[in-house]
Scaffold this active site. Structure first.
Site, short mmCIF file in Angstrom:
data_model
loop_
_atom_site.label_atom_id
_atom_site.label_comp_id
_atom_site.label_asym_id
_atom_site.label_seq_id
_atom_site.Cartn_x
_atom_site.Cartn_y
_atom_site.Cartn_z
N LYS A 163 -53.71 -38.83 -19.56
CA LYS A 163 -54.62 -37.87 -20.17
C LYS A 163 -54.70 -36.66 -19.27
O LYS A 163 -54.52 -36.77 -18.05
CB LYS A 163 -56.03 -38.47 -20.31
CG LYS A 163 -56.88 -37.78 -21.35
CD LYS A 163 -56.51 -38.28 -22.71
CE LYS A 163 -57.40 -37.79 -23.80
NZ LYS A 163 -57.17 -38.60 -25.02
N1 GLU Z 1 -55.33 -37.36 -28.07
C1 GLU Z 1 -54.95 -38.40 -28.97
C2 GLU Z 1 -55.55 -39.72 -28.56
O1 GLU Z 1 -56.54 -39.76 -27.86
C3 GLU Z 1 -53.44 -38.47 -29.20
C4 GLU Z 1 -52.61 -38.66 -27.98
C5 GLU Z 1 -51.12 -38.54 -28.24
O2 GLU Z 1 -50.71 -38.40 -29.38
O3 GLU Z 1 -50.38 -38.59 -27.27
O4 GLU Z 1 -55.11 -40.76 -28.97
#
Ligand code: GLU
Length: 421
Positions: free
Chosen positions: A106
């Site tokens: 993240k």
């Molecule tokens: N931000 C989204 C999540 O929390 C998608 C992450 C992604 O597609 O890599 O799942």
């Protein structure tokens, strides 16, 4: 609205409990209790008025035992290293439960994008990408949109990475515009997945889908698309909130009209299809108390806590956001017979279609929208069934079952790979 528990504390203790139940080798499990890489970057940005502001950003690669690390980038004033670490751990578990061959990561920048111009956001995005560059790559770490970031943000990240590489690298991010190698169906995939999961949950609980009622907290990418697919499936959305307040209508909100309004105004305030409450806190209290079949918290973490879990009016809570229900709240909801479908299953539609996007980029072969949606349905309902069955086999709730499923898969891969050197 915090109840003293932190998201990271909750995630770690949920993982610990899963490892204990599974009687996993403590030494192997230990590898999952800390992030592999945490990067904090501080950088200057020239603002439109000529002044310079210093921003802090993060990228945490929590674990990449199962494949390249994957996860979104968020822009929010509350972003900090601990939050990003917890969200990166959640991504690791989410990818494992869904079975997509990724680890978890993240990123985020502490900023208030609502007070920044497009030009400022572009400079911030490009400089942030540059600062975390050593971590990125289609085989290394692959960002995607999250809170307050979108297709445009991903286009800038992809362009910045590509300019520095000297050639175009579409697979370095997902959630890009279609013209740049984005996937059909990615923009609404999380909401579509929430709707699939809600339908599956109601089916298992013998609750009818047609005419079911729902309340949704947050009307960004996840909340608004969830509303759209609920409406298409015949689920009546009776309440919705965002930062501008809440709108309520017991006979069901006119979702197509609300979506049009939000597209124009960028907030739900001003929509006249129901009773509007402008006070954010009061609107959310009312939403959480709503006597509906399904509540979808689709905003931020720590929204349902020990302070308000006793007020939840819905029978089923489907976590559209990451970490919206604290561990303390989980216990209260369980005692009250409420069913919580955890984030790592409920909102995995986004990362599942991110995986499809990455596969299409790496192969330079595009799928149709029907193929994407059909495969999303197969993967997400498969994941849901495994977790549901596990919860029955172990007489436990869906959260515990999903953590068991994820921890087992990650530790298994760690054991097979062994410890380097
Ligand atoms: N931000 C989204 C999540 O929390 C998608 C992450 C992604 O597609 O890599 O799942």
């Amino acid at each position: 609205m915090s109840d003293g528990s932190t998201l990271l504390g909750d995630v770690l203790s949920r993982m610990d409990e899963a490892a204990e139940r599974l009687r996993i080798d403590r030494d192997m499990y230990k590898t999952l209790r800390s992030p592999r890489t945490s990067l904090t970057v501080t950088f200057p940005i020239r603002m439109d008025d000529g002044s310079i502001e210093i921003f802090t950003g993060y990228r945490v690669l929590y674990n990449y035992a199962r494949g390249p690390s994957k996860g979104g980038v968020r822009y929010h004033p509350a972003v900090n290293l601990e939050e990003i670490t917890a969200l990166a751990a959640i991504m690791t578990l989410k990818c494992a439960v869904s079975g997509v061959p990724f680890g978890g990561a993240k990123g985020g920048v502490t900023c208030d994008p609502s007070r920044m111009s497009m030009n400022e956001l572009e400079r911030l995005t490009r400089r942030y990408t540059y600062m975390i560059l050593p971590l990125l790559g289609p085989d290394k770490d692959i960002p995607a949109p999250d809170v307050n970031t979108n297709e445009q943000t991903m286009a800038w990240m992809m362009d910045t990475y590509s300019m520095l590489a000297g050639y175009t690298v579409p697979g370095v991010v997902t959630g890009k515009p279609f013209q740049l190698g984005g996937s059909r169906g990615r923009s609404y995939a999380t909401g579509r997945g929430v709707a699939f999961i809600t339908a599956e949950t109601l089916k298992r609980l013998d609750m009818p889908l047609e005419g079911a009622t729902a309340a949704i907290q947050g009307f960004g990418n996840v909340g608004s698309n969830t509303a759209r697919f609920f409406h298409e499936e015949g689920i009546k959305v009776t309440g919705v909130t965002d930062l501008s307040g809440g709108i309520f209508n017991n006979s069901g909100l006119d979702i197509p009209a609300l979506l049009e309004h939000v597209k124009r105004e960028r907030r739900i305030a001003g929509f006249d299809g129901g009773e509007f409450i402008s006070d954010y806190q009061r609107a959310n209290e009312r939403l959480i108390r709503s006597k509906v079949d399904v509540l979808v918290p689709a905003a931020l973490e720590n929204q349902i806590t020990v302070n308000n879990a006793a007020d939840v009016g819905a029978d089923v809570i489907v976590e559209g956001a990451n970490g919206p229900v604290t561990s303390g709240a989980d216990e209260i909801l369980a005692r009250r017979g409420k069913v919580v479908v955890p984030d790592i299953v409920a909102n995995s539609g986004g990362v599942i279609v991110s995986y499809f996007e990455w596969v299409q980029d790496v192969q330079a072969y595009l799928w149709t929208e029907e193929q994407v949606n059909q495969r999303l349905k197969e993967v997400i309902t498969g994941s849901f069934s495994r977790v549901w069955d596990k919860s029955e086999d172990h007489s436990t709730d869906l959260r515990r079952a999903s953590y068991m499923e994820a921890v087992e898969k990650i530790v298994d891969v760690t054991r097979l790979r062994g410890i380097f050197p």
